[in-house]
Every structure is written in C-alpha cells, then in structure tokens.
Design a protein around this motif. Sequence first.
Motif, PDB file in Angstrom:
ATOM      1  N   VAL A  18     -23.086   7.670 -40.730  1.00 58.76           N
ATOM      2  CA  VAL A  18     -22.887   6.233 -40.556  1.00 58.76           C
ATOM      3  C   VAL A  18     -22.589   5.922 -39.089  1.00 58.76           C
ATOM      4  O   VAL A  18     -23.142   4.981 -38.510  1.00 58.76           O
ATOM      5  CB  VAL A  18     -21.748   5.716 -41.463  1.00 58.76           C
ATOM      6  N   ALA A  19     -21.734   6.721 -38.471  1.00 60.12           N
ATOM      7  CA  ALA A  19     -21.365   6.498 -37.071  1.00 60.12           C
ATOM      8  C   ALA A  19     -22.574   6.628 -36.150  1.00 60.12           C
ATOM      9  O   ALA A  19     -22.750   5.821 -35.225  1.00 60.12           O
ATOM     10  CB  ALA A  19     -20.273   7.484 -36.655  1.00 60.12           C
ATOM     11  N   HIS A  20     -23.427   7.627 -36.387  1.00 62.02           N
ATOM     12  CA  HIS A  20     -24.615   7.819 -35.541  1.00 62.02           C
ATOM     13  C   HIS A  20     -25.596   6.661 -35.684  1.00 62.02           C
ATOM     14  O   HIS A  20     -26.109   6.149 -34.692  1.00 62.02           O
ATOM     15  CB  HIS A  20     -25.320   9.142 -35.883  1.00 62.02           C
ATOM     16  N   VAL A  21     -25.856   6.241 -36.911  1.00 62.41           N
ATOM     17  CA  VAL A  21     -26.788   5.131 -37.132  1.00 62.41           C
ATOM     18  C   VAL A  21     -26.219   3.848 -36.536  1.00 62.41           C
ATOM     19  O   VAL A  21     -26.921   3.098 -35.855  1.00 62.41           O
ATOM     20  CB  VAL A  21     -27.097   4.964 -38.639  1.00 62.41           C
ATOM     21  N   THR A  22     -24.928   3.594 -36.768  1.00 63.30           N
ATOM     22  CA  THR A  22     -24.292   2.388 -36.236  1.00 63.30           C
ATOM     23  C   THR A  22     -24.385   2.351 -34.718  1.00 63.30           C
ATOM     24  O   THR A  22     -24.732   1.314 -34.131  1.00 63.30           O
ATOM     25  CB  THR A  22     -22.823   2.312 -36.688  1.00 63.30           C
ATOM     26  N   LYS A  23     -24.102   3.473 -34.072  1.00 64.78           N
ATOM     27  CA  LYS A  23     -24.136   3.542 -32.606  1.00 64.78           C
ATOM     28  C   LYS A  23     -25.544   3.279 -32.080  1.00 64.78           C
ATOM     29  O   LYS A  23     -25.734   2.467 -31.154  1.00 64.78           O
ATOM     30  CB  LYS A  23     -23.652   4.912 -32.134  1.00 64.78           C
ATOM     31  N   ASP A  24     -26.537   3.931 -32.651  1.00 63.53           N
ATOM     32  CA  ASP A  24     -27.905   3.790 -32.144  1.00 63.53           C
ATOM     33  C   ASP A  24     -28.495   2.410 -32.441  1.00 63.53           C
ATOM     34  O   ASP A  24     -29.178   1.836 -31.597  1.00 63.53           O
ATOM     35  CB  ASP A  24     -28.796   4.900 -32.697  1.00 63.53           C
ATOM     36  N   VAL A  25     -28.235   1.876 -33.621  1.00 63.26           N
ATOM     37  CA  VAL A  25     -28.758   0.545 -33.960  1.00 63.26           C
ATOM     38  C   VAL A  25     -28.045  -0.530 -33.134  1.00 63.26           C
ATOM     39  O   VAL A  25     -28.667  -1.499 -32.702  1.00 63.26           O
ATOM     40  CB  VAL A  25     -28.645   0.280 -35.479  1.00 63.26           C
ATOM     41  N   SER A  26     -26.756  -0.366 -32.888  1.00 60.55           N
ATOM     42  CA  SER A  26     -26.000  -1.336 -32.088  1.00 60.55           C
ATOM     43  C   SER A  26     -26.528  -1.438 -30.667  1.00 60.55           C
ATOM     44  O   SER A  26     -26.353  -2.466 -30.009  1.00 60.55           O
ATOM     45  CB  SER A  26     -24.519  -0.966 -32.052  1.00 60.55           C
ATOM     46  N   ALA A  27     -27.173  -0.375 -30.181  1.00 62.97           N
ATOM     47  CA  ALA A  27     -27.695  -0.358 -28.815  1.00 62.97           C
ATOM     48  C   ALA A  27     -29.003  -1.145 -28.670  1.00 62.97           C
ATOM     49  O   ALA A  27     -29.446  -1.410 -27.556  1.00 62.97           O
ATOM     50  CB  ALA A  27     -27.902   1.080 -28.361  1.00 62.97           C
ATOM     51  N   VAL A  28     -29.619  -1.547 -29.792  1.00 64.57           N
ATOM     52  CA  VAL A  28     -30.870  -2.316 -29.734  1.00 64.57           C
ATOM     53  C   VAL A  28     -30.557  -3.715 -29.195  1.00 64.57           C
ATOM     54  O   VAL A  28     -29.574  -4.346 -29.594  1.00 64.57           O
ATOM     55  CB  VAL A  28     -31.526  -2.402 -31.134  1.00 64.57           C
ATOM     56  N   ALA A  29     -31.399  -4.196 -28.290  1.00 67.47           N
ATOM     57  CA  ALA A  29     -31.197  -5.507 -27.678  1.00 67.47           C
ATOM     58  C   ALA A  29     -31.157  -6.610 -28.732  1.00 67.47           C
ATOM     59  O   ALA A  29     -32.014  -6.667 -29.617  1.00 67.47           O
ATOM     60  CB  ALA A  29     -32.324  -5.790 -26.690  1.00 67.47           C
ATOM     61  N   GLY A  30     -30.122  -7.456 -28.658  1.00 72.64           N
ATOM     62  CA  GLY A  30     -29.994  -8.598 -29.558  1.00 72.64           C
ATOM     63  C   GLY A  30     -29.107  -8.358 -30.760  1.00 72.64           C
ATOM     64  O   GLY A  30     -28.746  -9.300 -31.462  1.00 72.64           O
ATOM     65  N   VAL A  31     -28.717  -7.112 -31.015  1.00 72.21           N
ATOM     66  CA  VAL A  31     -27.879  -6.803 -32.173  1.00 72.21           C
ATOM     67  C   VAL A  31     -26.451  -7.286 -31.907  1.00 72.21           C
ATOM     68  O   VAL A  31     -25.863  -6.970 -30.879  1.00 72.21           O
ATOM     69  CB  VAL A  31     -27.887  -5.290 -32.488  1.00 72.21           C
ATOM     70  N   GLU A  32     -25.916  -8.074 -32.848  1.00 69.89           N
ATOM     71  CA  GLU A  32     -24.550  -8.583 -32.734  1.00 69.89           C
ATOM     72  C   GLU A  32     -23.560  -7.686 -33.481  1.00 69.89           C
ATOM     73  O   GLU A  32     -22.458  -7.442 -33.012  1.00 69.89           O
ATOM     74  CB  GLU A  32     -24.466  -9.999 -33.304  1.00 69.89           C
ATOM     75  N   ASP A  33     -23.962  -7.221 -34.679  1.00 69.46           N
ATOM     76  CA  ASP A  33     -23.067  -6.407 -35.499  1.00 69.46           C
ATOM     77  C   ASP A  33     -23.907  -5.571 -36.464  1.00 69.46           C
ATOM     78  O   ASP A  33     -25.025  -5.950 -36.811  1.00 69.46           O
ATOM     79  CB  ASP A  33     -22.105  -7.302 -36.280  1.00 69.46           C
ATOM     80  N   VAL A  34     -23.345  -4.459 -36.901  1.00 72.88           N
ATOM     81  CA  VAL A  34     -24.019  -3.561 -37.848  1.00 72.88           C
ATOM     82  C   VAL A  34     -23.031  -3.186 -38.947  1.00 72.88           C
ATOM     83  O   VAL A  34     -21.875  -2.870 -38.668  1.00 72.88           O
ATOM     84  CB  VAL A  34     -24.520  -2.272 -37.148  1.00 72.88           C
ATOM     85  N   SER A  35     -23.501  -3.231 -40.189  1.00 72.68           N
ATOM     86  CA  SER A  35     -22.694  -2.832 -41.331  1.00 72.68           C
ATOM     87  C   SER A  35     -23.501  -1.828 -42.139  1.00 72.68           C
ATOM     88  O   SER A  35     -24.689  -2.036 -42.367  1.00 72.68           O
ATOM     89  CB  SER A  35     -22.371  -4.064 -42.184  1.00 72.68           C
ATOM     90  N   VAL A  36     -22.849  -0.744 -42.577  1.00 69.10           N
ATOM     91  CA  VAL A  36     -23.554   0.293 -43.329  1.00 69.10           C
ATOM     92  C   VAL A  36     -22.865   0.509 -44.674  1.00 69.10           C
ATOM     93  O   VAL A  36     -21.649   0.720 -44.728  1.00 69.10           O
ATOM     94  CB  VAL A  36     -23.606   1.628 -42.552  1.00 69.10           C
ATOM     95  N   GLU A  37     -23.649   0.457 -45.736  1.00 62.56           N
ATOM     96  CA  GLU A  37     -23.164   0.787 -47.073  1.00 62.56           C
ATOM     97  C   GLU A  37     -23.783   2.138 -47.419  1.00 62.56           C
ATOM     98  O   GLU A  37     -24.981   2.240 -47.699  1.00 62.56           O
ATOM     99  CB  GLU A  37     -23.603  -0.275 -48.069  1.00 62.56           C
ATOM    100  N   LEU A  38     -22.952   3.172 -47.366  1.00 57.57           N
ATOM    101  CA  LEU A  38     -23.420   4.543 -47.556  1.00 57.57           C
ATOM    102  C   LEU A  38     -23.638   4.867 -49.029  1.00 57.57           C
ATOM    103  O   LEU A  38     -22.776   4.624 -49.869  1.00 57.57           O
ATOM    104  CB  LEU A  38     -22.406   5.528 -46.969  1.00 57.57           C
TER     105      LEU A  38
END
Length: 124
Positions: A18-38
């Motif tokens: 979850v931490a790896h996906v959140t970190k990498d997706v958050s780095a995409v331009a325009g992303v405000e927030d990321v939530s993951v349901e594992l």
Amino acid sequence: MSTVTTLGVTGMTCGNCVAHVTKDVSAVAGVEDVSVELHAGGTSEVTVFSDAPLDEGALREAVDEAGYDVASFAVQNDALAAQQAAQASARQEAHNCACGCGSAEAGTAAPATKTYDLSVPPRA
C-alpha cells in the motif's frame, strides 16, 4: 470540478505494498490524494482524487513502477456533484421531522407542539 479515479490493482498483499503504490501514484502530476483499500491476494481498490481528469497512462505507469498490475480503471468526473445528488434523498428523508416541514404535505400538516415544564423546585 472534482475527479475520482478508481484503479483495481492486483498483487498487493500488505501495508508495505500500500505504501509503495500510494507513494508512486501520489507523485503523478495533478494527484491531490490517494486512498487504498487493501484486499490481500485479490484486487485492491486504489482511489485517486484530483481537481481534473488525470492521464491514465501515467497512473498505470506509477502502479507498474511500484510492482503491481492495474486490472481495472474507472473515472468519475464532477464527483462532488454526483455524490451530493446521490445523497439528496437521504438528506431529505433525514429532514422529515414530526411537523412535516420536509415533506410534500408540509403545507397541510399541523405544526408540532412542545410542552415545557418550567416549575422550579422549592429551595430547602
């Protein structure tokens, strides 16, 4: 306008994933927030919030870079308005009080009456 992008991601099994996906997706331009349901061993739901639609390729690449696969991709534009519309009937139902002010029959309903007992106990 608010946009919610939902990705179905396979291969995630733990909080570190979850931490790896959140970190990498958050780095995409325009992303405000990321939530993951594992869903360990299944398809996890990654919800990405933004002010405008995001580049699908960039999101897929971010998930791939984290080491996982995107199984599904869905975008909901103007998500705030859609959420408010979906909740409108529930809000109206919650407002239907005893006097009927929130119902269609409000004009014909008698107003609710309240009785107060204002007697003060005597001092000892």
